[in-house]
Design a protein around this motif. Structure first.
Motif, PDB file in Angstrom:
ATOM      1  N   TYR A 196      12.786 -25.034 -36.971  1.00  0.00           N
ATOM      2  CA  TYR A 196      13.783 -26.008 -36.510  1.00  0.00           C
ATOM      3  C   TYR A 196      15.025 -26.049 -37.398  1.00  0.00           C
ATOM      4  CZ  TYR A 196      12.510 -29.578 -40.019  1.00  0.00           C
ATOM      5  OH  TYR A 196      12.290 -30.275 -41.190  1.00  0.00           O
ATOM      6  N   ASP A 197      14.897 -25.701 -38.699  1.00  0.00           N
ATOM      7  CA  ASP A 197      16.054 -25.738 -39.586  1.00  0.00           C
ATOM      8  C   ASP A 197      16.615 -24.354 -39.877  1.00  0.00           C
ATOM      9  OD1 ASP A 197      13.880 -24.935 -41.045  1.00  0.00           O
ATOM     10  OD2 ASP A 197      14.271 -26.232 -42.769  1.00  0.00           O
ATOM     11  N   ASN A 198      16.081 -23.350 -39.180  1.00  0.00           N
ATOM     12  CA  ASN A 198      16.613 -21.986 -39.229  1.00  0.00           C
ATOM     13  C   ASN A 198      16.698 -21.441 -40.654  1.00  0.00           C
ATOM     14  OD1 ASN A 198      17.321 -19.787 -37.717  1.00  0.00           O
ATOM     15  ND2 ASN A 198      19.483 -20.312 -37.561  1.00  0.00           N
ATOM     16  N   ASP A 199      15.630 -21.706 -41.436  1.00  0.00           N
ATOM     17  CA  ASP A 199      15.574 -21.167 -42.789  1.00  0.00           C
ATOM     18  C   ASP A 199      14.729 -19.902 -42.863  1.00  0.00           C
ATOM     19  OD1 ASP A 199      13.046 -22.185 -42.432  1.00  0.00           O
ATOM     20  OD2 ASP A 199      13.043 -23.434 -44.239  1.00  0.00           O
ATOM     21  N   GLY A 200      14.317 -19.404 -41.681  1.00  0.00           N
ATOM     22  CA  GLY A 200      13.498 -18.201 -41.634  1.00  0.00           C
ATOM     23  C   GLY A 200      12.011 -18.461 -41.733  1.00  0.00           C
ATOM     24  N   ASN A 201      11.621 -19.734 -41.901  1.00  0.00           N
ATOM     25  CA  ASN A 201      10.212 -20.107 -42.011  1.00  0.00           C
ATOM     26  C   ASN A 201       9.806 -20.975 -40.827  1.00  0.00           C
ATOM     27  OD1 ASN A 201       9.784 -18.908 -44.640  1.00  0.00           O
ATOM     28  ND2 ASN A 201      10.967 -20.617 -45.491  1.00  0.00           N
ATOM     29  N   LEU A 202       8.577 -20.795 -40.375  1.00  0.00           N
ATOM     30  CA  LEU A 202       8.102 -21.515 -39.199  1.00  0.00           C
ATOM     31  C   LEU A 202       7.520 -22.871 -39.568  1.00  0.00           C
ATOM     32  CD1 LEU A 202       6.406 -18.668 -37.112  1.00  0.00           C
ATOM     33  CD2 LEU A 202       8.592 -19.816 -36.673  1.00  0.00           C
ATOM     34  N   ASP A 203       8.013 -23.898 -38.897  1.00  0.00           N
ATOM     35  CA  ASP A 203       7.504 -25.252 -39.038  1.00  0.00           C
ATOM     36  C   ASP A 203       6.472 -25.505 -37.940  1.00  0.00           C
ATOM     37  OD1 ASP A 203       9.584 -25.663 -41.111  1.00  0.00           O
ATOM     38  OD2 ASP A 203      10.925 -25.518 -39.377  1.00  0.00           O
ATOM     39  N   LEU A 204       5.844 -26.660 -37.952  1.00  0.00           N
ATOM     40  CA  LEU A 204       4.704 -26.905 -37.066  1.00  0.00           C
ATOM     41  C   LEU A 204       4.739 -28.321 -36.520  1.00  0.00           C
ATOM     42  CD1 LEU A 204       1.812 -26.325 -35.913  1.00  0.00           C
ATOM     43  CD2 LEU A 204       0.938 -26.986 -38.178  1.00  0.00           C
ATOM     44  N   TYR A 205       4.584 -28.431 -35.182  1.00  0.00           N
ATOM     45  CA  TYR A 205       4.463 -29.738 -34.525  1.00  0.00           C
ATOM     46  C   TYR A 205       3.060 -29.851 -33.936  1.00  0.00           C
ATOM     47  CZ  TYR A 205       5.872 -33.877 -31.831  1.00  0.00           C
ATOM     48  OH  TYR A 205       5.985 -35.160 -31.327  1.00  0.00           O
ATOM     49  N   VAL A 206       2.407 -30.994 -34.179  1.00  0.00           N
ATOM     50  CA  VAL A 206       1.055 -31.247 -33.683  1.00  0.00           C
ATOM     51  C   VAL A 206       1.063 -32.525 -32.858  1.00  0.00           C
ATOM     52  CG1 VAL A 206      -1.312 -31.846 -34.350  1.00  0.00           C
ATOM     53  CG2 VAL A 206      -0.087 -30.047 -35.588  1.00  0.00           C
ATOM     54  N   ALA A 207       0.536 -32.459 -31.644  1.00  0.00           N
ATOM     55  CA  ALA A 207       0.489 -33.624 -30.752  1.00  0.00           C
ATOM     56  C   ALA A 207      -0.828 -34.366 -30.928  1.00  0.00           C
ATOM     57  CB  ALA A 207       0.654 -33.191 -29.300  1.00  0.00           C
ATOM     58  N   GLY A 208      -0.741 -35.702 -30.961  1.00  0.00           N
ATOM     59  CA  GLY A 208      -1.935 -36.535 -30.985  1.00  0.00           C
ATOM     60  C   GLY A 208      -2.209 -37.112 -29.602  1.00  0.00           C
ATOM     61  N   TYR A 209      -3.479 -37.331 -29.291  1.00  0.00           N
ATOM     62  CA  TYR A 209      -3.841 -37.865 -27.976  1.00  0.00           C
ATOM     63  C   TYR A 209      -4.138 -39.364 -28.085  1.00  0.00           C
ATOM     64  CZ  TYR A 209      -5.634 -37.835 -23.212  1.00  0.00           C
ATOM     65  OH  TYR A 209      -5.822 -38.076 -21.877  1.00  0.00           O
ATOM     66  N   VAL A 210      -5.390 -39.750 -28.245  1.00  0.00           N
ATOM     67  CA  VAL A 210      -5.699 -41.170 -28.445  1.00  0.00           C
ATOM     68  C   VAL A 210      -6.558 -41.303 -29.700  1.00  0.00           C
ATOM     69  CG1 VAL A 210      -5.538 -41.740 -25.993  1.00  0.00           C
ATOM     70  CG2 VAL A 210      -7.754 -41.116 -26.962  1.00  0.00           C
ATOM     71  N   GLY A 211      -6.734 -42.552 -30.149  1.00  0.00           N
ATOM     72  CA  GLY A 211      -7.515 -42.797 -31.352  1.00  0.00           C
ATOM     73  C   GLY A 211      -8.995 -42.518 -31.155  1.00  0.00           C
ATOM     74  N   LEU A 212      -9.700 -42.461 -32.272  1.00  0.00           N
ATOM     75  CA  LEU A 212     -11.119 -42.113 -32.210  1.00  0.00           C
ATOM     76  C   LEU A 212     -11.957 -43.189 -31.522  1.00  0.00           C
ATOM     77  CD1 LEU A 212     -11.671 -40.520 -35.738  1.00  0.00           C
ATOM     78  CD2 LEU A 212     -10.894 -39.471 -33.608  1.00  0.00           C
ATOM     79  N   HIS A 213     -11.383 -44.366 -31.315  1.00  0.00           N
ATOM     80  CA  HIS A 213     -12.102 -45.411 -30.585  1.00  0.00           C
ATOM     81  C   HIS A 213     -12.368 -45.003 -29.139  1.00  0.00           C
ATOM     82  CE1 HIS A 213      -7.861 -46.008 -29.619  1.00  0.00           C
ATOM     83  NE2 HIS A 213      -8.280 -46.481 -28.469  1.00  0.00           N
ATOM     84  N   ALA A 214     -11.688 -43.984 -28.666  1.00  0.00           N
ATOM     85  CA  ALA A 214     -11.809 -43.591 -27.253  1.00  0.00           C
ATOM     86  C   ALA A 214     -13.188 -43.065 -26.916  1.00  0.00           C
ATOM     87  CB  ALA A 214     -10.763 -42.535 -26.915  1.00  0.00           C
ATOM     88  N   PHE A 215     -13.988 -42.722 -27.936  1.00  0.00           N
ATOM     89  CA  PHE A 215     -15.347 -42.289 -27.606  1.00  0.00           C
ATOM     90  C   PHE A 215     -16.382 -43.161 -28.301  1.00  0.00           C
ATOM     91  CE2 PHE A 215     -15.145 -39.821 -31.532  1.00  0.00           C
ATOM     92  CZ  PHE A 215     -13.872 -39.293 -31.527  1.00  0.00           C
ATOM     93  N   GLU A 216     -16.133 -44.455 -28.198  1.00  0.00           N
ATOM     94  CA  GLU A 216     -17.130 -45.431 -28.622  1.00  0.00           C
ATOM     95  C   GLU A 216     -18.322 -45.363 -27.665  1.00  0.00           C
ATOM     96  OE1 GLU A 216     -19.217 -47.877 -30.545  1.00  0.00           O
ATOM     97  OE2 GLU A 216     -17.138 -47.828 -31.270  1.00  0.00           O
ATOM     98  N   THR A 217     -19.517 -45.170 -28.204  1.00  0.00           N
ATOM     99  CA  THR A 217     -20.699 -44.993 -27.342  1.00  0.00           C
ATOM    100  C   THR A 217     -21.728 -46.105 -27.510  1.00  0.00           C
ATOM    101  OG1 THR A 217     -21.761 -43.624 -29.043  1.00  0.00           O
ATOM    102  CG2 THR A 217     -20.449 -42.490 -27.352  1.00  0.00           C
TER     103      THR A 217
END
Length: 570
Positions: A196-217
């Protein structure tokens, strides 16, 4: 073949030529209207791609059990043949360990790596390569993050994300903690690399979904009513997991710069697929995030190390009716060959797949109903997808992997649980469904998938993953295919993967454009080589490459039906 500008500075390597001549002409003349324009056959078992996909239980009582996992094509040993990586889910015991903050015990089949032997067959080299994943696998991203000439692997998880550095000798070493990736247990889905800043190195974007409470059993998972079908609750109304942008420091480590650069997931939307791509044509890579049930994000790169969220202004946040979709997969390509690259997202049933045509640089308009995709896609819950020229006629076709999230969906009048693989033939910017492109498909609910020329014959095939059972490797057996050209770009001043490069191909009076991007489909990664169908044209007169560094390179007189590796001039 020659370069009109850089002469000897261009490195061109030809490593795969398919002979297309008089035989193709005869085949075109003998074409029968009864034969589908596009044909696929599942060759997974006979070619050695054997895996057992798992995603919880058949009842699907929790959200993670419904979302499936991703897959990626990569040439991990640089032999010129696309290898295959498959990320797998797990059983509920793994979710219980993660929710308790514990690393699950080691297990087999959390990830698979298949080496392409170059003769149409694959070998399982997972153990030999040193790959393992104890967590519940979700997505995958691949790129040469340290610019050493070998592609590395990021596995996204419910748990901790794993970054496997390619050692260059057929093995990998997990370096996630040493590289500075988050050590907080979370549910991450899609990821993508881009400079994204064009410095020749690759940056990384990670998407989050929902919190861990989503699989309360405990004591029992909550049950909700979806149009008379009982099933798991959510993700609507649940708190999302924050996204993360990492900046690569150039020394093997990353730093979390999410807030500093202006990409904070303010709405805590539920993110799925991520793409690094230049969405407004200004030469800087932007970030697109497909969100489930929420407006999409489009972070426009200002070029000074900061971003502005601009999906609404660009026309990519909502569909034509002003509604937020359950956006899962992302397909990007110039579907109408007007020189502007377009965007499609796959969505939930009763919500059509919106195709966002770029009408002016950086401005998009939903045209699905105008091009034949609106009504046709309404019954489907779409996941992996792509705009891929499946017949090499110079027009990008659409494919999508589909399947409902509720096993009880068969009770619905408008949809089904098991859904077919969709192919839409592109006829000069209008799409028509190819109903029997894959007539032997086994009933299942499918999720991840990505396209690649795994035979190096210029015909794009597709891998698709079911929620449970065996992967499907679709070999392209379409009879009447045209000529083609493949390009693999190698950056020198730019990042080695050339992510962000823009390419214009001129052939026999026609023009096509594309860009090198990372991410997309559904939490998967397609063949990193660029593929252009040429139809009857047997030579490309001119290729113009705008590298991320700003260098413009021109090649001329390229013969068709070959892969060419182009190195950025130093």
């Amino acid at each position: 073949m020659r370069s009109t500008r850089w002469g000897a500075a261009v490195t061109l390597l030809v490593f795969g030529t398919a002979l297309i001549g008089a035989g193709l002409t005869i085949a075109l003349l003998l074409h029968s209207a009864s034969v589908p324009e596009i044909q696929f056959a599942d060759v997974a078992a006979e070619r050695g791609v054997r895996a057992s996909m798992q995603c919880g239980t058949l009842e699907k009582r929790l959200i993670p059990e419904a979302n499936g996992s991703g897959t990626a094509w990569l040439d991990y040993d640089n032999d010129g043949w696309m290898d295959l990586l498959i990320v797998n889910g797990a059983g509920l015991d793994v979710l219980e360990s993660v929710r308790a903050g514990k690393v699950p015990p080691p297990r087999k089949n959390g990830v698979y790596l298949f080496h392409n032997l170059g003769n149409g067959h694959f070998e399982d080299v997972t153990e030999k390569a040193g790959l393992t994943n104890p967590y519940w696998g979700t997505g995958v991203a691949v790129a040469d993050f340290n610019n050493d000439g070998y592609p590395d692997i990021l596995i996204l998880n419910i748990g901790l994300d794993l970054l496997y550095k390619n050692n260059g000798n057929g093995t990998f070493t997990e370096v996630g903690a040493a590289a500075g990736l988050s050590r907080t247990f979370a549910w991450h889905t899609g990821g993508a690399f881009g400079d994204y800043d064009n410095d020749g190195n690759l940056d990384l974007y990670v998407a989050g979904y929902v919190g861990l409470h989503a699989f309360e059993t405990s004591p029992q998972p909550p049950i909700c009513d979806y149009r008379g079908v009982m099933g798991f609750c959510g993700p609507m109304g649940q708190k999302g997991e924050p996204d993360i942008l990492y900046h690569y420091n150039g020394n093997g480590t990353f730093s979390d710069v999410t807030k500093a650069v202006g990409v904070t997931d303010a709405g805590l939307y539920k993110g799925f697929s991520v793409v690094f791509h230049d969405f407004n044509g200004d030469g800087k890579v932007d970030i697109f995030v497909a969100n489930d049930g929420d407006p999409n994000y489009l972070y426009i790169n200002h070029g000074n190390g900061t971003f502005k969220e601009s999906a609404m202004e660009a026309g990519l946040a909502l569909n034509e009716q002003g509604n937020a979709h359950s956006n899962m997969g992302v397909a990007i390509g110039d579907y109408n060959n007007d020189g502007l690259i377009d965007v499609l997202t796959t969505t939930f049933s009763d919500d059509y797949f919106p195709l966002f045509q770029q009408t002016k640089p950086g401005l998009y308009e939903d045209v699905s109903y105008r091009v034949g995709l609106g009504t046709e896609t309404l019954p489907y819950v779409g996941w992996a997808c792509g705009l891929t020229d499946l017949t090499n006629d110079g027009w990008r076709d659409l494919w999508s992997v589909n399947g409902h999230v509720y096993p009880g969906a068969d009770k619905l009048s408008t949809s089904k649980y098991f859904q077919r693989f969709l192919v839409f033939k592109n006829h000069a910017g209008k799409f028509a469904s190819v109903d029997d492109a894959f007539p032997t498909q086994a009933p299942n609910s499918y999720r991840g998938g990505c396209a690649a020329d795994f035979n190096n014959n210029g015909r794009m095939g597709i891998i698709i993953l079911p929620l449970s059972g065996a992967p499907v490797l679709l070999e392209n057996r379409s009879q009447n295919t045209g000529n083609w050209l493949g390009l693999r770009l190698r950056g020198t001043r730019s990042n080695r993967d050339a992510i962000g490069a823009f390419v214009r191909v001129e052939h026999c009076g026609k023009v096509q454009v594309d860009a090198v991007r990372n991410g997309g489909s559904y939490i998967s990664r397609e063949d990193p080589r660029m593929h252009f169908g040429l139809g009857a044209c047997s030579e490309v007169q001119k290729v113009t490459i705008r590298w991320p560094s700003g260098t413009v390179q021109v090649l001329t007189d390229l013969a068709a039906n070959q892969y060419v590796v182009v190195q950025e001039p130093r």
